[in-house]
Design a protein around this motif. Sequence first.
Motif, PDB file in Angstrom:
ATOM      1  N   GLY A   8      -2.953  -0.917   5.183  1.00 17.98           N
ATOM      2  CA  GLY A   8      -2.261  -0.490   3.985  1.00 17.98           C
ATOM      3  C   GLY A   8      -0.776  -0.752   4.093  1.00 17.98           C
ATOM      4  O   GLY A   8      -0.241  -1.018   5.167  1.00 17.98           O
ATOM      5  N   GLU A   9      -0.079  -0.676   2.948  1.00 19.12           N
ATOM      6  CA  GLU A   9       1.360  -0.877   2.930  1.00 19.12           C
ATOM      7  C   GLU A   9       2.104   0.402   3.285  1.00 19.12           C
ATOM      8  O   GLU A   9       3.240   0.361   3.743  1.00 19.12           O
ATOM      9  CB  GLU A   9       1.803  -1.371   1.551  1.00 19.12           C
ATOM     10  N   ASP A  10       1.465   1.548   3.028  1.00 11.21           N
ATOM     11  CA  ASP A  10       2.093   2.833   3.328  1.00 11.21           C
ATOM     12  C   ASP A  10       0.997   3.849   3.632  1.00 11.21           C
ATOM     13  O   ASP A  10      -0.187   3.499   3.685  1.00 11.21           O
ATOM     14  CB  ASP A  10       2.987   3.298   2.161  1.00 11.21           C
ATOM     15  N   ASN A  11       1.396   5.098   3.831  1.00  8.27           N
ATOM     16  CA  ASN A  11       0.425   6.121   4.225  1.00  8.27           C
ATOM     17  C   ASN A  11      -0.644   6.330   3.146  1.00  8.27           C
ATOM     18  O   ASN A  11      -1.823   6.495   3.447  1.00  8.27           O
ATOM     19  CB  ASN A  11       1.149   7.444   4.505  1.00  8.27           C
ATOM     20  N   ASP A  12      -0.236   6.320   1.881  1.00  6.30           N
ATOM     21  CA  ASP A  12      -1.201   6.523   0.799  1.00  6.30           C
ATOM     22  C   ASP A  12      -2.211   5.385   0.729  1.00  6.30           C
ATOM     23  O   ASP A  12      -3.403   5.613   0.477  1.00  6.30           O
ATOM     24  CB  ASP A  12      -0.484   6.677  -0.545  1.00  6.30           C
ATOM     25  N   ASP A  13      -1.749   4.156   0.942  1.00  9.01           N
ATOM     26  CA  ASP A  13      -2.679   3.024   0.975  1.00  9.01           C
ATOM     27  C   ASP A  13      -3.697   3.193   2.102  1.00  9.01           C
ATOM     28  O   ASP A  13      -4.889   2.915   1.932  1.00  9.01           O
ATOM     29  CB  ASP A  13      -1.919   1.718   1.190  1.00  9.01           C
TER      30      ASP A  13
END
Length: 367
Positions: A8-13
């Motif tokens: 992912g690109e960030d934690n949510d991804d």
Amino acid sequence: MGGAVSAGEDNDDLIDNLKEAQYIRTDHVEQAFRAIDRGDYYLVGYRDNAYKDLAWKHGNIHLSAPCIYSEVMEALKLQQGLSFLNLGSGTGYLSTMVGLIIGPFGVNHGVELHRDVVDYAKEKLDDFIKNSDSFDKFEFCEPVFMVGNCLEISSDSHQYDRIYCGAGVQKDHENYMKILLKVGGILVMPIEDQLTQITRTGQCSWESKNILAVSFAPLVQQNRAEGSKPDAVELPPVTVRSLQDLSRIYIRRTLRDLTNKESPDNSLVQRAPQKRKRRRCRRRRINTYVFVGNQLIPQAVESEEDERIEEEQHKEEKEAQEKEAKEEERDIGSIEILKAVNVLRDKIMTLPLPESLKAYLLHYREK
């Protein structure tokens, strides 16, 4: 171990990918994962790898793959008020997520072999308490970390409702781990290359279930001179909370409930609206079949009708992408505004109280 889900690109991804792959299956586990940014537990310069489904190690500092932590959190079946023991607590990432679920009247203890890692975990915990907006959206059971070898725990130690061991357990240490568990409790540990969930059903009875094939470094057995006694690890005592702690918990709860009624959108850690473009499938009619070797292969046959449908779909897709781009700009703006305001902390700071009391309500105090 890892790589089961895409990066992912960030934690949510990362959390989205774990949910899609069914590693995260319950709402309270999802909320805990979204509340704690995995990247915050990486050393500066290594954060680019934080959102890949891979384990990470630097010196004594170690993080398991996200898919492992997801399965562990789900298998522990956490509830408010439970006692939790993390054997090989490492950076404190898992213990902090557990603390968000078991709440202020739970027990949250961690034993870690390396002193530098315990110091690192305490530093990350302080940073979470003082700087994370997520801390104010949950009632938290703060982990207590201590240095010690988890194979040398004192024989008269109290038992726990939930236990996780983050290192490979040899078969001859299995019963040692089980004894630390209360009747009705759950122990999750890697044993014989299987992440295993063990439920204690009676004084002398257990049920085991294999969860996931894994590969963990084995528990470290302490080297000592022949005939010398091991240094027993005394676990932290389970104590009743002080009146000051109880007062802070209930004042913060009252203020949180009040601010949540005034601003209901801030009551939970929310997922930022996804910024991914929708994929549209272009349908083609299958008009004939051809033989390739011994296989019958469907063959699409173009027609004026197919071309017309494709042009219409292309036009619709372009319009949808333009609309999504405009919505994304609005969403990003609202997210930035939302993240810039911590309503509970703002509420506390506006109260007509001495600064020392405000600091205590914000949980800033000497350990």
